[in-house]
Design a protein around this motif. Structure first.
Motif, PDB file in Angstrom:
ATOM      1  N   PHE A 478       0.815  -1.208   0.000  1.00  8.38           N
ATOM      2  CA  PHE A 478       0.000   0.000   0.000  1.00  8.38           C
ATOM      3  C   PHE A 478       0.856   1.269   0.000  1.00  8.38           C
ATOM      4  N   GLN A 479       2.128   1.169   0.375  1.00  5.76           N
ATOM      5  CA  GLN A 479       3.015   2.331   0.292  1.00  5.76           C
ATOM      6  C   GLN A 479       3.201   2.750  -1.162  1.00  5.76           C
ATOM      7  N   GLN A 480       3.402   1.757  -2.044  1.00  9.92           N
ATOM      8  CA  GLN A 480       3.518   2.070  -3.463  1.00  9.92           C
ATOM      9  C   GLN A 480       2.190   2.573  -4.022  1.00  9.92           C
ATOM     10  N   LYS A 481       1.083   1.967  -3.589  1.00  9.14           N
ATOM     11  CA  LYS A 481      -0.226   2.419  -4.050  1.00  9.14           C
ATOM     12  C   LYS A 481      -0.483   3.867  -3.623  1.00  9.14           C
ATOM     13  N   THR A 482      -0.082   4.201  -2.407  1.00  8.07           N
ATOM     14  CA  THR A 482      -0.278   5.562  -1.909  1.00  8.07           C
ATOM     15  C   THR A 482       0.492   6.563  -2.752  1.00  8.07           C
ATOM     16  N   SER A 483       1.756   6.258  -3.036  1.00  9.42           N
ATOM     17  CA  SER A 483       2.568   7.174  -3.844  1.00  9.42           C
ATOM     18  C   SER A 483       2.012   7.300  -5.253  1.00  9.42           C
ATOM     19  N   ALA A 484       1.542   6.179  -5.826  1.00 11.99           N
ATOM     20  CA  ALA A 484       0.971   6.231  -7.176  1.00 11.99           C
ATOM     21  C   ALA A 484      -0.299   7.076  -7.205  1.00 11.99           C
ATOM     22  N   ALA A 485      -1.148   6.927  -6.182  1.00  7.83           N
ATOM     23  CA  ALA A 485      -2.367   7.740  -6.126  1.00  7.83           C
ATOM     24  C   ALA A 485      -2.027   9.221  -5.942  1.00  7.83           C
ATOM     25  N   ILE A 486      -1.001   9.511  -5.133  1.00  6.02           N
ATOM     26  CA  ILE A 486      -0.567  10.905  -4.973  1.00  6.02           C
ATOM     27  C   ILE A 486      -0.106  11.463  -6.313  1.00  6.02           C
ATOM     28  N   LEU A 487       0.627  10.652  -7.073  1.00  5.28           N
ATOM     29  CA  LEU A 487       1.122  11.096  -8.375  1.00  5.28           C
ATOM     30  C   LEU A 487      -0.038  11.405  -9.319  1.00  5.28           C
ATOM     31  N   ILE A 488      -1.059  10.569  -9.297  1.00  8.43           N
ATOM     32  CA  ILE A 488      -2.221  10.804 -10.165  1.00  8.43           C
ATOM     33  C   ILE A 488      -2.986  12.051  -9.712  1.00  8.43           C
ATOM     34  N   LEU A 489      -3.139  12.231  -8.403  1.00 11.45           N
ATOM     35  CA  LEU A 489      -3.809  13.429  -7.901  1.00 11.45           C
ATOM     36  C   LEU A 489      -3.031  14.688  -8.279  1.00 11.45           C
ATOM     37  N   LEU A 490      -1.708  14.640  -8.145  1.00 10.94           N
ATOM     38  CA  LEU A 490      -0.890  15.783  -8.553  1.00 10.94           C
ATOM     39  C   LEU A 490      -1.038  16.055 -10.046  1.00 10.94           C
ATOM     40  N   GLY A 491      -1.176  14.981 -10.831  1.00 10.76           N
ATOM     41  CA  GLY A 491      -1.383  15.173 -12.269  1.00 10.76           C
ATOM     42  C   GLY A 491      -2.670  15.912 -12.563  1.00 10.76           C
ATOM     43  N   PHE A 492      -3.746  15.541 -11.874  1.00 11.00           N
ATOM     44  CA  PHE A 492      -5.018  16.252 -12.066  1.00 11.00           C
ATOM     45  C   PHE A 492      -4.889  17.719 -11.655  1.00 11.00           C
ATOM     46  N   LEU A 493      -4.231  17.965 -10.538  1.00 14.26           N
ATOM     47  CA  LEU A 493      -4.078  19.347 -10.069  1.00 14.26           C
ATOM     48  C   LEU A 493      -3.229  20.171 -11.031  1.00 14.26           C
ATOM     49  N   VAL A 494      -2.163  19.581 -11.550  1.00 15.24           N
ATOM     50  CA  VAL A 494      -1.312  20.290 -12.512  1.00 15.24           C
ATOM     51  C   VAL A 494      -2.095  20.610 -13.780  1.00 15.24           C
ATOM     52  N   ILE A 495      -2.888  19.646 -14.246  1.00 14.03           N
ATOM     53  CA  ILE A 495      -3.687  19.873 -15.455  1.00 14.03           C
ATOM     54  C   ILE A 495      -4.691  21.003 -15.237  1.00 14.03           C
TER      55      ILE A 495
END
Length: 511
Positions: A478-495
């Motif tokens: 779940f540590q990797q899942k958490t970082s991946a979800a953070i990356l996707i959320l940051l992608g939405f915010l950047v867009i």
């Protein structure tokens, strides 16, 4: 002299400013690189290819859903290791595949009923610990070494070992072996593991001692049956698992099984579609973000539908129609104060009003959107008023001069010119709402939701809350899942912020 000192102070200020920017950039890159490094493994998932019996004896064609699909997967895995016997070993072997492997098999059969009948090659996901091991994140392996003239004698699970060279004794001491009686060494679960590959099988070295005539003798546990007896000395390969067995969530026996499957080409590393297109799960290898993405989208739709028209209407009234008196001054002060109120206060308001008073459904995107709309309103009102104020007074005067009414002037001339600025402020406010967690926790959107929400009143969660939940789970995957979800959320915010910048650059006017 004073001029030189002033120039020196300006130069120092310039370099301090550049240093501050560089330091901020360094920490930003450090943060992003850490998130990306931890997130990358979550985008891949290991699958094992198994021959599964789907004949009519196993699955009734009239009612295929009644079959024990997970049992069929376990049978296919057991066929790969026919030598595995005993209840505990079979349970350990079955733990290599995900508990959701049966669901994956059932869905494949439902998508292609022609699979029924005969034996078919099926790909099922591995358990999270097996997947982490194959990614090199669970157990650190040392280099393999060739050991000459090794003798294995005995039958059963415990065998005797003989080595022509006693160099292995020094290796065992360096691996944390425990000193025993008579100068012998014991390789316990707290030391590194020595796996001896010989005669097509694998033996784990458990004890070692030096011989007077030279060389070393020892004992070992058979992890994988030898294809033949080794009565005469033969060459072997020694593999070291540097991470102690007591410090990892995978046993040496499971490592041997996984290595055999990988060596036979029956393990594939695929793009992790489960992560992108499934909902929440207690099993890390099955957990996905699609439910949270849909919940976030539904929540943002409600937020935008409420906050944009109300915020723009309020800004137009305050800026264009309202008279300047104590009441409007009080309203303006409160709007500015609301923009600085902690977000959790809006969550408490939603809990007290929307849930307790109006009895709206808990954990629903409808309630979440209403709470985030309250939080976003001050941002939109302030941005909209600034955009309206930026329109030159000459536009209003020209419209009024040719006979337009006040309403026509505002809605036909002023508002269209202010719309780029209003849209920019709205998108920034929505991006802020997308990243909020605290107010949604207060209205119950922290609930564990397995199903994908189908409407605004269905139970749902959002991406920030999903990240919060995964970060609290103890499983390493779940540590990797958490970082991946953070990356996707940051992608939405950047867009979203990039869209705001593009709109501002595209429609901005210099008066």
């Amino acid at each position: 002299m004073r001029l030189r000192a002033r120039y020196a102070a300006e130069a120092r200020f310039k370099w301090l400013g550049a240093g501050a920017v560089a330091l901020a950039g360094f920490f930003l890159l450090l943060l992003l690189s850490t998130i990306v490094t931890k997130a990358l493994p979550a985008f891949q998932q290991h699958y094992v290819m198994l021959e599964v019996d789907l004949s009519a004896d196993k699955i009734d064609p009239a009612d295929p859903r009644a079959a024990n699909f997970l049992g069929l997967v376990h049978d296919g895995l057991g066929n790969e290791f026919p030598q595995v016997s005993g209840r505990q070993e079979r349970r350990l072997l079955r733990g290599l595949v995900s508990t959701g492997a049966g669901v994956v098999l059932r869905e494949e059969i439902e998508a292609d009923p022609a699979m029924l009948g005969g034996t078919h090659r099926i790909a099922v996901p591995l358990d999270d610990f097996a997947d982490l091991y194959l990614k090199g994140l669970l157990a650190k392996s040392g280099p393999s070494q060739r050991i000459a003239d090794v003798r294995v004698s005995g039958a059963g699970d415990e065998v005797a070992l003989g080595f022509a060279d006693d160099a292995i004794m020094a290796m065992a001491r360096g691996a944390g072996a425990v000193e025993g009686e008579g100068g012998g060494l014991r390789l316990t679960s707290g030391s590194q593991s020595f796996l001896l590959r010989i005669a097509g099988g694998t033996v784990k070295i458990t004890e070692l001692s030096s011989r007077e005539a030279g060389g070393a003798v020892g004992k070992g546990t058979v992890l994988e049956l030898l294809e033949r007896s080794v009565e005469t000395p033969a060459d072997a390969t020694l593999r070291t698992i540097e991470t102690a067995e007591a410090d990892r969530k995978i046993t040496d026996r499971e490592i041997v099984w996984l290595d055999r499957l990988a060596g036979a080409g029956k393990i594939e590393n695929r793009w992790n579609t489960l992560f992108f297109f499934t909902g929440a799960s207690r099993e890390p290898e099955l957990a996905g973000i699609w439910g949270a993405v849909v919940g976030s989208a539904l929540t943002m739709v409600v937020t935008l539908a409420l906050s944009f028209p109300i915020g723009v209407a309020a800004a137009i009234y305050l800026e264009e129609f309202a008279t300047r008196n104590r009441l409007t001054n009080l309203i303006e002060v409160n709007i500015n104060n609301l923009a600085a109120v902690p977000s959790i206060v809006f969550g408490l308001l939603g809990l007290a009003v929307f849930l307790n008073w109006f009895s709206l459904p808990r954990s629903a995107p409808l309630v979440g959107g209403m709470v985030l709309a309250l939080m976003t309103l001050p941002t939109i009102i302030i941005a909209a008023r600034a955009a309206l104020r930026a329109v030159p007074p000459s536009i209003r005067e020209a419209a009024l001069g040719i006979g337009a009414s006040k309403v026509q002037t505002v809605f036909h001339h002023v508002l269209p010119l202010a719309m780029p600025g209003i849209m920019t402020g709205t998108i920034i406010g929505m991006a802020q709402a997308l990243g909020e967690t605290a107010p949604l926790l207060m209205i119950g959107m922290v609930a564990f939701i397995v199903d994908i929400p189908g409407g605004f009143t269905d139970a749902a969660t959002v991406l920030p809350v999903q990240i919060f939940m995964w970060a609290d789970f103890p499983e390493p995957a779940f540590q990797q899942k958490t970082s991946a979800a953070i990356l996707i959320l940051l992608g939405f915010l950047v867009i979203m912020n990039a869209i705001a910048v593009v709109l501002r650059k595209r429609f901005e006017r210099r008066w």
